[in-house]
Design a protein around this motif. Structure first.
Motif, short mmCIF file in Angstrom:
data_model
loop_
_atom_site.label_atom_id
_atom_site.label_comp_id
_atom_site.label_asym_id
_atom_site.label_seq_id
_atom_site.Cartn_x
_atom_site.Cartn_y
_atom_site.Cartn_z
N LEU A 143 0.84 -1.20 0.00
CA LEU A 143 0.00 0.00 0.00
C LEU A 143 0.87 1.24 0.00
CD1 LEU A 143 -2.68 -1.03 2.67
CD2 LEU A 143 -2.87 -1.16 0.18
N PRO A 144 0.70 2.15 -0.97
CA PRO A 144 1.47 3.39 -0.97
C PRO A 144 1.05 4.30 0.18
CG PRO A 144 -0.14 3.40 -2.75
CD PRO A 144 -0.18 2.03 -2.15
N SER A 145 1.94 5.18 0.56
CA SER A 145 1.68 6.03 1.73
C SER A 145 0.49 6.95 1.53
CB SER A 145 2.93 6.87 2.05
OG SER A 145 3.31 7.65 0.93
N PHE A 146 0.30 7.47 0.30
CA PHE A 146 -0.83 8.38 0.10
C PHE A 146 -2.16 7.66 0.19
CE2 PHE A 146 0.02 6.85 -4.19
CZ PHE A 146 -1.24 6.64 -4.71
N PHE A 147 -2.18 6.35 -0.20
CA PHE A 147 -3.43 5.59 -0.08
C PHE A 147 -3.76 5.33 1.39
CE2 PHE A 147 -5.79 1.54 0.00
CZ PHE A 147 -6.88 1.90 -0.79
N ILE A 148 -2.74 5.00 2.18
CA ILE A 148 -2.95 4.84 3.62
C ILE A 148 -3.44 6.15 4.23
CG2 ILE A 148 -1.82 4.33 5.82
CD1 ILE A 148 0.08 2.50 4.30
N ALA A 149 -2.87 7.27 3.75
CA ALA A 149 -3.30 8.58 4.25
C ALA A 149 -4.77 8.84 3.91
CB ALA A 149 -2.42 9.67 3.65
N MET A 150 -5.19 8.44 2.71
CA MET A 150 -6.60 8.60 2.32
C MET A 150 -7.52 7.78 3.22
SD MET A 150 -6.22 8.56 -1.84
CE MET A 150 -7.99 8.51 -2.09
N LEU A 151 -7.10 6.56 3.55
CA LEU A 151 -7.92 5.72 4.43
C LEU A 151 -8.03 6.34 5.82
CD1 LEU A 151 -6.61 2.14 3.50
CD2 LEU A 151 -8.71 3.24 2.74
N LEU A 152 -6.92 6.88 6.32
CA LEU A 152 -6.95 7.51 7.65
C LEU A 152 -7.80 8.77 7.65
CD1 LEU A 152 -3.22 7.11 8.76
CD2 LEU A 152 -5.20 5.82 9.58
N VAL A 153 -7.72 9.54 6.58
CA VAL A 153 -8.54 10.75 6.49
C VAL A 153 -10.03 10.38 6.49
CG1 VAL A 153 -9.23 12.63 4.93
CG2 VAL A 153 -6.81 12.19 5.37
N PHE A 154 -10.37 9.33 5.73
CA PHE A 154 -11.76 8.87 5.71
C PHE A 154 -12.20 8.38 7.09
CE2 PHE A 154 -14.75 5.31 5.28
CZ PHE A 154 -15.81 5.94 4.64
N LEU A 155 -11.30 7.65 7.77
CA LEU A 155 -11.63 7.10 9.08
C LEU A 155 -11.87 8.21 10.11
CD1 LEU A 155 -11.82 4.68 11.07
CD2 LEU A 155 -9.33 4.87 11.35
N PHE A 156 -10.94 9.17 10.16
CA PHE A 156 -11.05 10.20 11.19
C PHE A 156 -12.02 11.32 10.80
CE2 PHE A 156 -6.83 8.38 12.23
CZ PHE A 156 -7.14 7.97 13.52
N PRO A 190 -0.96 12.40 9.54
CA PRO A 190 0.07 12.18 8.51
C PRO A 190 1.26 11.37 9.02
CG PRO A 190 0.13 14.45 9.28
CD PRO A 190 -1.10 13.84 9.86
N GLY A 191 1.59 11.50 10.31
CA GLY A 191 2.69 10.74 10.87
C GLY A 191 2.41 9.25 10.90
N ILE A 192 1.19 8.86 11.26
CA ILE A 192 0.81 7.45 11.28
C ILE A 192 0.81 6.88 9.85
CG2 ILE A 192 -1.11 5.87 11.73
CD1 ILE A 192 -1.81 7.62 14.14
N ALA A 193 0.34 7.68 8.88
CA ALA A 193 0.33 7.22 7.49
C ALA A 193 1.74 6.90 7.00
CB ALA A 193 -0.32 8.28 6.59
N LEU A 194 2.68 7.80 7.24
CA LEU A 194 4.07 7.55 6.83
C LEU A 194 4.68 6.38 7.59
CD1 LEU A 194 5.46 11.20 6.49
CD2 LEU A 194 5.07 9.55 4.65
N THR A 195 4.33 6.25 8.86
CA THR A 195 4.88 5.16 9.68
C THR A 195 4.39 3.81 9.18
OG1 THR A 195 5.01 6.60 11.63
CG2 THR A 195 5.03 4.23 12.00
#
Length: 320
Positions: A143-156, A190-195
């Motif tokens: 999973l690329p970092s920006f896709f993980i970031a999109m999932l986290l944005v949707f979640l929060f 954003p920190g969790i997404a990159l991690t």
């Protein structure tokens, strides 16, 4: 060591000049420039546009423009942004601190999680714990970092436990500590997404390095002498397995701007990512060149720091 560092720094001078010269020429090869787009505005006369182009030195040949830019860099003048009409150094000063904070935060989380997990998985090699961690790591790598970031944005966005976008909330702070905590809460998404995007590859590298170290002859010798397993793992195997990871750390430091850029844009974190994107789309020459220069300097600093850390960690390097 001082002579080595000085020699490396001198070697990097032609590298920086070559990198910036090639980048400058490639950017200029793109059709048109920032001021070409202004011709579509009927309120701005062609004479005004040409005058603006001359004021920025864009009427001169490309190689002359580059040497003017290089001369200004030597005096710590990054130029003026075409889009914002303010010094580029002021723009970068505002955004760079947020990008560095995000990158250091995510690197810290990634390393303190991935390194122990890699050691544990190597010790438990072939067992269910190692297979479970490896399966999760493969998912993280895929999973690329920006896709993980999109999932986290949707979640929060659906469950507003953590804030999304910006660096601070709209309320009056009672103390500096409250301001810091609020900044940290905005940093988490954003920190969790990159991690999450970085743990998988670092975990696999550490696990493979540790397994390779455990199969070395000196480990067999240490065990034959009757040393406890914890000493074999953490005194002998870990010290040799960690050396390649130090080099990886140097490259991660150099990738601060590129690694966090897309995640910043997706999560609304006001760092260098959005600024560089706007500069590229608007052909803001001096803003893009300043970003490339900072990336190059970070690459140099990362490699140099990695070499110095390896020299301190491995006596064989100091001997050579």
């Amino acid at each position: 060591m001082k002579k080595y560092i000085l020699r490396r720094l001198l070697q990097f001078i032609p590298l920086i000049i070559g990198m910036t010269l090639i980048s400058f020429i490639i950017i200029q090869l793109a059709p048109g420039d920032y001021f070409s787009k202004l011709k579509m505005n009927p309120e701005i006369s062609p004479q005004t546009i040409e005058q603006m182009r001359r004021s920025f030195g864009l009427d001169k040949p490309v190689i002359v423009q580059y040497f003017y830019w290089l001369k200004n860099i030597l005096t710590f003048n990054l130029g003026t942004s075409f889009s914002y009409h303010i010094p580029v150094s002021f723009l970068i000063k505002q955004k760079l601190k947020n990008t560095i904070a995000l990158s250091i935060f995510s690197m810290f989380l990634t390393w303190i999680i991935a390194i122990p997990l890699g050691i544990f998985a190597a010790i438990k090699n072939g067992k269910w714990q190692e297979k479970l961690f490896s399966f999760i790591a493969y998912i993280g790598i895929s999973l690329p970092s920006f896709f993980i970031a999109m999932l986290l944005v949707f979640l929060f966005a659906k469950y507003p436990v953590l804030p999304i976008g910006g660096t601070r909330s709209i309320f009056v702070y009672r103390s500096t500590f409250e301001m810091f905590i609020d900044y940290l809460r905005h940093l988490l998404v954003p920190g969790i997404a990159l991690t999450l995007a970085g743990i998988g590859s670092l975990y696999r590298l550490m696990k493979n390095n540790f397994l390779s170290a455990l199969n070395s002859p000196y480990i067999i010798t240490a065990r034959s002498k009757g040393l406890p397993e914890y000493k074999v793992y953490y005194k002998h195997a870990l010290r040799n397995a960690i050396n390649p990871m130090i080099t990886i750390f140097g490259y991660e430091l150099s990738g601060i701007l590129s690694g966090a850029g897309l995640v910043e844009i997706v999560t609304g974190w006001p760092g260098m990512g959005q600024l560089i994107l706007e500069g590229v789309l608007s052909q803001d020459l001096y803003l893009v060149m300043a970003s490339l220069l900072i990336s190059g300097l970070l690459l140099i600093a990362g490699n140099l720091i990695a070499d110095i850390l390896i020299a301190f960690a491995d006596p064989r390097v100091r001997l050579r």
